[in-house]
Design a protein around this motif. Structure first.
Motif, PDB file in Angstrom:
ATOM      1  N   GLY A  93       0.400  -1.192  -6.681  1.00 41.27           N
ATOM      2  CA  GLY A  93       1.562  -1.499  -7.744  1.00 41.27           C
ATOM      3  C   GLY A  93       2.611  -2.635  -7.128  1.00 41.27           C
ATOM      4  O   GLY A  93       3.164  -3.466  -7.554  1.00 41.27           O
ATOM      5  N   GLU A  94       2.998  -2.243  -5.838  1.00 42.50           N
ATOM      6  CA  GLU A  94       4.121  -2.873  -5.403  1.00 42.50           C
ATOM      7  C   GLU A  94       3.624  -4.442  -4.921  1.00 42.50           C
ATOM      8  O   GLU A  94       4.134  -5.454  -5.277  1.00 42.50           O
ATOM      9  N   ALA A  95       2.249  -4.273  -4.506  1.00 46.48           N
ATOM     10  CA  ALA A  95       1.686  -5.873  -4.231  1.00 46.48           C
ATOM     11  C   ALA A  95       1.897  -6.527  -5.566  1.00 46.48           C
ATOM     12  O   ALA A  95       2.125  -7.716  -5.523  1.00 46.48           O
ATOM     13  N   THR A  96       1.440  -6.064  -6.391  1.00 48.61           N
ATOM     14  CA  THR A  96       1.403  -6.674  -7.866  1.00 48.61           C
ATOM     15  C   THR A  96       2.726  -7.010  -8.345  1.00 48.61           C
ATOM     16  O   THR A  96       2.815  -8.369  -8.768  1.00 48.61           O
ATOM     17  N   HIS A  97       3.859  -6.426  -8.216  1.00 49.51           N
ATOM     18  CA  HIS A  97       5.151  -6.879  -8.630  1.00 49.51           C
ATOM     19  C   HIS A  97       5.526  -8.028  -7.559  1.00 49.51           C
ATOM     20  O   HIS A  97       5.917  -8.865  -8.126  1.00 49.51           O
ATOM     21  N   LEU A  98       5.191  -7.729  -6.414  1.00 49.09           N
ATOM     22  CA  LEU A  98       5.826  -8.839  -5.309  1.00 49.09           C
ATOM     23  C   LEU A  98       4.970 -10.221  -5.656  1.00 49.09           C
ATOM     24  O   LEU A  98       5.602 -11.190  -5.579  1.00 49.09           O
TER      25      LEU A  98
END
Length: 302
Positions: A91-96
């Protein structure tokens, strides 16, 4: 736009009306009046974005008092987006990536997946201004706002030493997260400086139902041998430890003095106030946004 806040869901639908209302109450406190809000999945290019770890909006809003620090961009006429993060490293990668693809002007970032997304965080920091809060991404030089966790835990431990405690246990998860490690180091430095025994007790990182073998073993020792105080790495773990101690027939603070960290628990379940380290969340949020805006204006300033 003086009283209009966009709550950005990033296309994932993570914020519902109830959560949006809760966050609007935070901004209402900031603006000292009513705040209108809307949910949006799209964002104009060049806005400032905030990515925060979702800790359960309705149950743990106090953890995000740092949102009150968003007054600085409001004064400068900058729209603010708030994005919830619940999916771990993926999820963090998606947001970044979303921040890069949508042309965000900058990001205030609470790192969650320390090692998994290091290359992506580095890419983001090269392309747009990025300010991390609470914790740094290992071996990356980025703008940062946070407290001195080592010194804060050192001071907390020495507070117990000053009260006459000589058997002080430190209760922590074994996590490769900089604030967690810094807090352990603060405790170790304090007990060594005071000349008292070092007792670091680890608890499971996942699943509260897992046995706390080390903690249970130490606190089952005879009264003359077991710790008289427990320094806990955060407030929520302190609450869990209280439950463990009560199951062992021990009382707080009668048998064991208990301290936490973060100041996000108003009182323990037994009605006793919790001695804790109060993080200045509002000030962290304010300084992070001010730093981000300054970096957006002057990218090359040291």
């Amino acid at each position: 736009h003086d009283r209009h806040i966009a709550l950005f869901t990033g296309g994932h639908g993570l914020l519902g009306e109830a959560e949006a209302g809760d966050l609007a109450e935070i901004f209402a406190r900031l603006h000292r009046g009513d705040v209108e809000y809307r949910l949006t999945r799209d964002r104009p290019r060049g806005e400032v974005g905030g990515v925060i770890e979702d800790l359960g909006f309705r149950a743990r809003l106090d953890r995000h008092a740092l949102l009150l620090g968003l007054e600085a961009p409001r004064k400068l006429g900058v729209d603010i987006g708030v994005e919830a993060h619940v999916d771990g490293a993926a999820g963090e990668a998606t947001h970044l990536r979303y921040a890069l693809e949508r042309g965000f002007g900058g990001v205030v970032f609470y790192p969650y997946a320390y090692r998994s997304n290091r290359a992506l965080v580095e890419e983001v920091s090269r392309r747009i201004p990025l300010v991390t809060i609470d914790r740094r991404t290992a071996s990356l030089e980025t703008d940062f706002v946070g407290i001195d966790n080592r010194q804060a835990m050192f001071d907390m431990t020495m507070h117990l030493v000053a009260q006459g405690h000589r058997r002080i246990a430190y209760v922590t998860k074994c996590e490769q997260i900089r604030p967690v490690q810094d807090r352990v180091q603060g405790y170790v430095d304090a007990v060594r400086a005071a000349g008292v025994p070092e007792m670091v007790l680890t608890i499971p990182s996942q699943h509260r139902s897992n046995p706390w073998v080390v903690v249970d073993t130490i606190f089952r020792l005879p009264r003359a041998e077991r710790p008289t105080a427990a320094v806990v790495f955060n407030d929520y773990a302190a609450v869990s430890l209280l439950d463990r101690l009560q199951n062992l027939g021990l009382t707080v603070p009668g048998d064991v003095a208990l301290t936490g960290f973060d100041n996000i628990i108003p009182a323990l379940p037994n009605g006793i106030g919790l001695t804790t380290v109060a993080q200045p969340f509002e000030e962290i949020g304010r300084r992070a946004v001010e730093l981000l805006l300054r970096r957006m204006k002057e990218p090359t300033v040291p």
